[in-house]
Design a protein around this motif. Structure first.
Motif, PDB file in Angstrom:
ATOM      1  N   THR A   1      40.752  41.875  46.847  1.00 32.32           N
ATOM      2  CA  THR A   1      41.347  41.536  45.551  1.00 32.32           C
ATOM      3  C   THR A   1      40.741  42.392  44.453  1.00 32.32           C
ATOM      4  O   THR A   1      41.454  42.885  43.568  1.00 32.32           O
ATOM      5  CB  THR A   1      41.133  40.044  45.245  1.00 32.32           C
ATOM      6  OG1 THR A   1      41.748  39.264  46.256  1.00 32.32           O
ATOM      7  CG2 THR A   1      41.727  39.687  43.893  1.00 32.32           C
ATOM      8  N   LEU A   2      39.417  42.601  44.510  1.00 33.42           N
ATOM      9  CA  LEU A   2      38.733  43.414  43.501  1.00 33.42           C
ATOM     10  C   LEU A   2      39.236  44.842  43.507  1.00 33.42           C
ATOM     11  O   LEU A   2      39.586  45.399  42.451  1.00 33.42           O
ATOM     12  CB  LEU A   2      37.217  43.375  43.745  1.00 33.42           C
ATOM     13  CG  LEU A   2      36.365  44.266  42.832  1.00 33.42           C
ATOM     14  CD1 LEU A   2      36.494  43.821  41.386  1.00 33.42           C
ATOM     15  CD2 LEU A   2      34.898  44.226  43.283  1.00 33.42           C
ATOM     16  N   TYR A   3      39.320  45.460  44.702  1.00 37.35           N
ATOM     17  CA  TYR A   3      39.720  46.861  44.694  1.00 37.35           C
ATOM     18  C   TYR A   3      41.214  47.013  44.438  1.00 37.35           C
ATOM     19  O   TYR A   3      41.649  47.999  43.822  1.00 37.35           O
ATOM     20  CB  TYR A   3      39.224  47.600  45.941  1.00 37.35           C
ATOM     21  CG  TYR A   3      40.108  47.663  47.155  1.00 37.35           C
ATOM     22  CD1 TYR A   3      41.325  48.319  47.148  1.00 37.35           C
ATOM     23  CD2 TYR A   3      39.671  47.141  48.367  1.00 37.35           C
ATOM     24  CE1 TYR A   3      42.104  48.423  48.280  1.00 37.35           C
ATOM     25  CE2 TYR A   3      40.445  47.234  49.508  1.00 37.35           C
ATOM     26  CZ  TYR A   3      41.661  47.881  49.455  1.00 37.35           C
ATOM     27  OH  TYR A   3      42.433  47.982  50.582  1.00 37.35           O
TER      28      TYR A   3
ATOM     29  N   VAL B   1      37.588  38.523  48.523  1.00 41.64           N
ATOM     30  CA  VAL B   1      37.116  38.870  47.183  1.00 41.64           C
ATOM     31  C   VAL B   1      37.163  40.380  46.965  1.00 41.64           C
ATOM     32  O   VAL B   1      37.648  40.867  45.935  1.00 41.64           O
ATOM     33  CB  VAL B   1      35.684  38.344  46.965  1.00 41.64           C
ATOM     34  CG1 VAL B   1      35.111  38.844  45.645  1.00 41.64           C
ATOM     35  CG2 VAL B   1      35.666  36.822  47.018  1.00 41.64           C
ATOM     36  N   MET B   2      36.668  41.137  47.941  1.00 40.74           N
ATOM     37  CA  MET B   2      36.579  42.582  47.765  1.00 40.74           C
ATOM     38  C   MET B   2      37.950  43.245  47.750  1.00 40.74           C
ATOM     39  O   MET B   2      38.195  44.172  46.963  1.00 40.74           O
ATOM     40  CB  MET B   2      35.721  43.199  48.873  1.00 40.74           C
ATOM     41  CG  MET B   2      34.231  43.032  48.658  1.00 40.74           C
ATOM     42  SD  MET B   2      33.654  43.727  47.089  1.00 40.74           S
ATOM     43  CE  MET B   2      34.083  45.460  47.302  1.00 40.74           C
TER      44      MET B   2
ATOM     45  N   VAL C   1      34.406  50.336  44.100  1.00 43.62           N
ATOM     46  CA  VAL C   1      35.106  50.153  42.823  1.00 43.62           C
ATOM     47  C   VAL C   1      35.484  51.510  42.224  1.00 43.62           C
ATOM     48  O   VAL C   1      36.616  51.702  41.749  1.00 43.62           O
ATOM     49  CB  VAL C   1      34.231  49.349  41.846  1.00 43.62           C
ATOM     50  CG1 VAL C   1      34.801  49.393  40.434  1.00 43.62           C
ATOM     51  CG2 VAL C   1      34.103  47.903  42.311  1.00 43.62           C
TER      52      VAL C   1
ATOM     53  N   THR D   1      42.902  45.106  42.378  1.00 40.19           N
ATOM     54  CA  THR D   1      42.997  44.969  40.926  1.00 40.19           C
ATOM     55  C   THR D   1      42.539  46.248  40.232  1.00 40.19           C
ATOM     56  O   THR D   1      43.160  46.697  39.257  1.00 40.19           O
ATOM     57  CB  THR D   1      42.149  43.777  40.454  1.00 40.19           C
ATOM     58  OG1 THR D   1      42.593  42.592  41.114  1.00 40.19           O
ATOM     59  CG2 THR D   1      42.255  43.588  38.951  1.00 40.19           C
ATOM     60  N   MET D   2      41.461  46.842  40.725  1.00 36.73           N
ATOM     61  CA  MET D   2      40.970  48.084  40.135  1.00 36.73           C
ATOM     62  C   MET D   2      41.995  49.204  40.277  1.00 36.73           C
ATOM     63  O   MET D   2      42.192  50.013  39.356  1.00 36.73           O
ATOM     64  CB  MET D   2      39.647  48.487  40.792  1.00 36.73           C
ATOM     65  CG  MET D   2      38.982  49.703  40.158  1.00 36.73           C
ATOM     66  SD  MET D   2      38.631  49.506  38.407  1.00 36.73           S
ATOM     67  CE  MET D   2      37.503  48.116  38.436  1.00 36.73           C
TER      68      MET D   2
END
Length: 435
Positions: free
Chosen positions: A139-141, A136-137, A19, A143-144
């Motif tokens: 998409t998370l990174y 999930v990961m 992240v 988005t970050m």
């Protein structure tokens, strides 16, 4: 199908590290141009230097994107990630200490050397530690990275106004330093553990486990591109087919729109939009914010509904309308023009998805990715500098805006070719026989 384990179970440090790396990679790009007005009060920064600074990201991404896999094979993911973050942190610190335009440019090159390596390392790090939760990961990174693109322009000018531009620039180095800590801890822990207990020796779960939707499927394909070995034979064939060149033109257009905006949009808005530097930074933030929903929606629309050509044409039309607004009526509705121009961000996730679905295998996909990104970034590196030269030569923004509109128009045939529902293998077999 095995149930994926919780994200934090035995890998909280990797989660935090990924992240923070994702946040650091884009904040460096978006934090400089909003405060150029403040910097020029201390020393002169010519349009040529600003253009070179704008060209530095794609050049460094291309060069270090090719070099990093070779370095990683020798030293390992975590060590190279630590090296990249150290270089990035040093460059961000030096950028805040610059005393003339040349040292500012040199520090920026150092920053983007680290960022270029980080771009390559992040997907393999996700695949290593979160093979069971790729969707999930990623998409998370993603988005970050989008958040870290629109936040810096929003706060850079207020910080520069109150605390000075040097602190405004150097502040982003704090996040790069913080990103170092989890990876250093993981590396030290790996050294202290017996080989049989090492996380890297534990067989990862099947990457296809837990794929429930289109977004996860796209994420798996993207992860494969990042880690599969390139095939030189395939890479050589790409030069002889229209489809890879069309994909490179689309990717180059996407990168051109982004890096021209991050280099020049605040200056343009101050000059012709009659806005303050703080407002110009806010508008650049709006431009970046447009990319956040695009990254979430575009992959689904392409994979599920085969909407490549409509999305491409919407992006091009939006870019042309936004730029025409800035050209013909810049003071009428600058926020509207910037947001509409920002919809060219559709082209970036569109390009990334096409890199996976326009090839049959991970091996050919990684060759296609290398071909498209190297040529695309080379195209994008030209235009921030060209815009600066045209601005200096003509004394205005009309000609540069017309040139950028021309880039969008010229890209239309490439977008139509890229939208054909065929792979590079299909195209080769239609022209030359067996793949």
């Amino acid at each position: 199908m095995n149930a994926p384990r919780p994200l934090w179970q035995g890998r909280a440090l990797a989660l935090i590290g990924i992240v923070l790396v994702a946040f650091s990679l884009r904040s460096a790009v978006a934090s400089l141009s909003p405060v150029l007005d403040h910097i020029t009060r201390d020393f002169a920064v010519s349009s040529v230097v600003v253009g070179l600074i704008g060209a530095a990201p794609p050049v460094c991404f291309a060069v270090f994107g090719l070099a990093t896999p070779l370095i990683e094979r020798r030293f390992g993911l975590e060590r190279v990630a630590i090296g990249a973050l150290t270089v990035m942190s040093l460059g961000l610190l030096l950028r805040g200490l610059a005393n003339d335009s040349l040292t500012l440019l040199a520090a920026t090159v150092v920053v983007f050397a680290g960022v270029g390596a980080g771009n390559v390392l992040l997907p393999p790090l996700v695949k290593k530690y979160f093979a069971d939760r790729l969707g999930v990961m990623m998409t998370l990174y993603s988005t970050m990275m989008a958040i870290s693109t629109f936040v810096p322009p929003l706060v850079a000018v207020p910080i520069a106004d109150s605390l000075g531009w040097r602190l405004s620039l150097g502040l982003w180095g704090v996040f790069a330093v913080l990103a170092l800590l989890p990876w250093i801890t993981l590396l030290l822990r790996e050294r202290s553990l017996a080989p049989t207990a090492s996380a890297s020796d534990t067989p990862p779960p099947d990457p296809t486990d837990g794929i429930d939707d289109v977004t996860d499927a796209v994420a798996v394909a993207t992860g494969s591109i990042a880690t599969a070995p390139a095939d030189r034979r395939v890479f050589g064939r790409l030069w002889r087919m229209p489809l890879p060149w069309a994909l490179a033109a689309v990717f180059g257009t996407s990168s051109t729109m982004a890096y021209v905006a991050f280099a020049w949009l605040p200056a343009l808005l101050i000059d012709v939009g009659d806005v303050t530097p703080a407002t110009a930074g806010f508008l650049l933030s709006l431009f970046a914010l447009a990319g956040l929903p695009c990254g979430m929606v575009v992959p689904i629309l392409i994979v599920r509904f085969q909407a490549t050509r409509p999305l491409f044409l919407v992006a091009v039309a939006a870019g042309i309308v936004g730029l025409l607004g800035l050209l013909l009526a810049p003071t009428a509705a600058p926020a509207l023009w910037v947001v509409v121009y920002g919809l060219t961000a559709i082209l970036f996730p569109l390009s990334l998805v096409l890199l996976s679905i326009r090839a049959r295998t991970p091996e050919s996909a990684v060759a296609l990715s290398g071909f498209v990104q190297s040529i695309g970034y080379a195209i994008a590196a030209v235009f921030p500098l060209l815009v600066g030269l045209l601005h200096d030569t003509t004394g205005g923004w009309q000609v540069p805006l017309v040139v950028i509109i021309g880039v969008l128009v010229v890209s239309i045939p490439a977008g139509l070719v890229a939208g054909r529902r065929r792979t590079i293998e299909d195209e080769w077999e239609a022209r030359h026989g067996r793949w």
